[in-house]
Design an enzyme around this catalytic site. Structure first.
Site, PDB file in Angstrom:
ATOM      1  N   SER A 102     -11.077  -1.781  -2.911  1.00  0.00           N
ATOM      2  CA  SER A 102     -10.741  -0.349  -2.948  1.00  0.00           C
ATOM      3  C   SER A 102     -11.499   0.450  -1.881  1.00  0.00           C
ATOM      4  CB  SER A 102     -10.996   0.200  -4.354  1.00  0.00           C
ATOM      5  OG  SER A 102     -10.627   1.545  -4.439  1.00  0.00           O
ATOM      6  N   ASP A 243      -7.658   5.421   0.589  1.00  0.00           N
ATOM      7  CA  ASP A 243      -8.714   4.406   0.625  1.00  0.00           C
ATOM      8  C   ASP A 243      -8.052   3.066   0.950  1.00  0.00           C
ATOM      9  OD1 ASP A 243      -7.416   4.195  -1.813  1.00  0.00           O
ATOM     10  OD2 ASP A 243      -9.196   3.584  -2.919  1.00  0.00           O
ATOM     11  N   ASP A 245      -7.099   0.459  -0.699  1.00  0.00           N
ATOM     12  CA  ASP A 245      -5.971  -0.045  -1.495  1.00  0.00           C
ATOM     13  C   ASP A 245      -4.926   1.039  -1.754  1.00  0.00           C
ATOM     14  OD1 ASP A 245      -7.705   1.290  -3.175  1.00  0.00           O
ATOM     15  OD2 ASP A 245      -7.404  -0.058  -4.873  1.00  0.00           O
ATOM     16  N   ASP A 247      -4.565   3.561  -3.519  1.00  0.00           N
ATOM     17  CA  ASP A 247      -4.213   4.178  -4.803  1.00  0.00           C
ATOM     18  C   ASP A 247      -4.668   5.638  -4.815  1.00  0.00           C
ATOM     19  OD1 ASP A 247      -6.888   3.459  -4.923  1.00  0.00           O
ATOM     20  OD2 ASP A 247      -6.758   2.494  -6.889  1.00  0.00           O
TER      21      ASP A 247
END
Ligand code: MG
Length: 464
Positions: A102, A243, A245, A247
């Site tokens: 992440s 970021d 990832d 999300d």
């Protein structure tokens, strides 16, 4: 029930560690074997990853573990975690694995386990995987049942189309937005510019090649200074920054102001509530979100706030438990639109934000100005171990025993003109402190005092 105590592997959001230090290929192999043993031979698992350089040994070790336990692996390559989650749900996979850390620094890698509904594995599944990991009771299959690995290239296109379908694309196209997309040198590069283009925006993509990132993965104001400069230089309507990832989505207005995730969440909540009058009038967020902000905004609009512990899985499962909500979100830019999927979804948040602006006929800056904002100061104190941090938090709780408190996660303390949360991070060896107040001076003072207090308590615990 007796339960053997094994060292915990999963933090708030998957297993994370520094590549070749605590996250060695051996570690990743055992984790892959444990995850494969959990899902069982013949299970169909979708795997994906963020674009971290250090992911290569982790990915291949996990693949080795999964196939050795008979799992049929479908490889979606580099992509945002929410894109993988959507495909797991929509294409009927038995589960998913994402190799990602992440927002952590680039030396980290990590592994997240996704259930067949696309949502992160609950704690009991993590415990089962941890038990198999530590006992090394892996379900090896005979050679003839070894799992295969095949590529699954559909996830990205499916995600982009699915996101665009959830908004009034025609209305957004009419506005002709100019948007800077900061993709954190990772998976969002494959989806966010595509989503924006389909919504008729003129897109200026930055940090969109893979590998060593040009900025730290976490989209904080300190890390987005270049992005801010670019937004102003090209006179864009707004920027979105992710970021690793993807999300999370953090927005920057045309004046170059980086909008805190909880404030952009309020904007999205207002919009979703108007767009979907059928949704239950409530939202779900962790105690790390500002109580003052919620009281002054969504609560005044008649929307109930349901508080949870930190960690998105807690939010997602709570939304399921209470039978739906307008949204679930974290203050860091992680926002879920349950009508799309019950996961933090940076691409979906971006499309919704453009739709909100198109429908309002306003700029992001005007919308931002219209929301009353308490001062929120976040700071942290490093600790040598989780145990030290937890002990220090407990001592803070004792110090403030005369105050009204919420103890869902760490301790949130309420005073007349301030509130503060002190909690041990679930992902990093730090104690997080959040202080809020209508007065900036007060919030800064409380944060500073708590930081000093926690630091001295940490020193005390370390000495004893
Ligand atoms: Mg993330």
């Amino acid at each position: 029930m007796y339960r053997p105590l094994y060292p915990r592997l999963f933090g708030t959001d998957g297993v994370r560690g520094i590549v070749n230090k605590d996250f060695t290929p051996f570690f990743a192999l055992k984790l892959g074997l444990a995850i494969g043993s959990y899902f069982g031979p013949g299970a169909r698992i979708l795997i994906g990853r963020d674009a971290r350089v250090g992911n290569a040994p982790v990915l291949h070790a996990v693949l080795s573990g999964l196939t050795a336990t008979g799992v049929k692996v479908y490889d979606a390559g580099v992509l945002p975690t929410p894109a993988l989650q959507l495909s797991v749900r929509d294409f009927g996979f038995d589960g998913g694995v994402v190799v990602t850390a992440s927002h952590n620094p680039p030396e980290y890698s990590g592994v997240k386990v996704i259930m067949s509904d696309g949502i992160e594995a609950p704690r009991n599944v993590e415990e089962e995987i941890e038990r198999m990991f530590h006992e090394e009771k892996f379900r090896y299959v005979p050679w003839s049942s070894i799992g295969s690995v095949q590529s699954f290239p559909r996830a990205i296109e499916h995600y982009v189309e699915s996101v665009v379908k959830r908004v009034d694309a025609e209305a957004v196209r009419k506005r002709g937005f100019k948007v800077v997309a900061d993709c954190a040198n990772s998976g969002a590069a494959l989806t966010t510019p595509a989503i924006l283009k389909k919504l008729g925006a003129k897109v200026l993509s930055i940090n969109c090649d893979f590998g060593t990132p040009y900025r730290s993965y976490e989209p904080t104001p300190e890390n987005l200074e270049d992005t801010v400069r670019i937004v102003r230089a090209v006179e864009a309507d707004l920027a979105v920054a992710h970021d690793a990832d993807a999300d999370r989505a953090i927005f920057i207005d045309r004046k170059g102001r980086v909008i805190p995730g909880d404030v952009s969440a309020v904007m999205l909540i207002y919009h979703i509530a108007e767009k979907n009058p059928d949704l239950p009038r409530r939202i779900v967020t962790p105690v790390s979100t500002s109580h003052f902000l919620m009281d002054e905004t969504v609560v005044k609009k008649g929307i109930e706030v349901v508080w949870t512990a930190v960690g998105f899985i807690k939010i997602a499962r709570k939304i399921q438990e209470i039978g739906g909500a307008i949204a679930g979100f974290e203050d860091n830019g992680g926002f879920a639109y349950p009508k799309h999927q019950l996961v933090r979804d940076g691409g979906m948040s971006t499309a919704l934000m453009l739709e909100a602006l198109a429908k309002k006929g306003a700029g992001l800056d005007a919308l931002y100005d219209s929301i009353p904002k308490p001062a929120i100061v976040r700071t942290k104190v490093p600790v040598s171990s989780r145990e030290v941090g937890l002990k220090a938090v407990e001592m803070v709780r004792e110090r403030f025993s005369g105050y009204r408190r919420i103890e869902i996660d760490g301790v949130k303390i309420f005073a007349e003109d301030w509130a503060a949360l002190v909690r041990m991070s679930g992902t990093e060896p730090i104690v997080r402190i959040m202080a809020e107040s209508p007065s900036e001076e007060k919030a800064m003072k409380v944060a500073e005092e708590l930081k000093n207090l926690v630091a001295s308590l940490v020193a005390e615990v370390t000495r004893s």
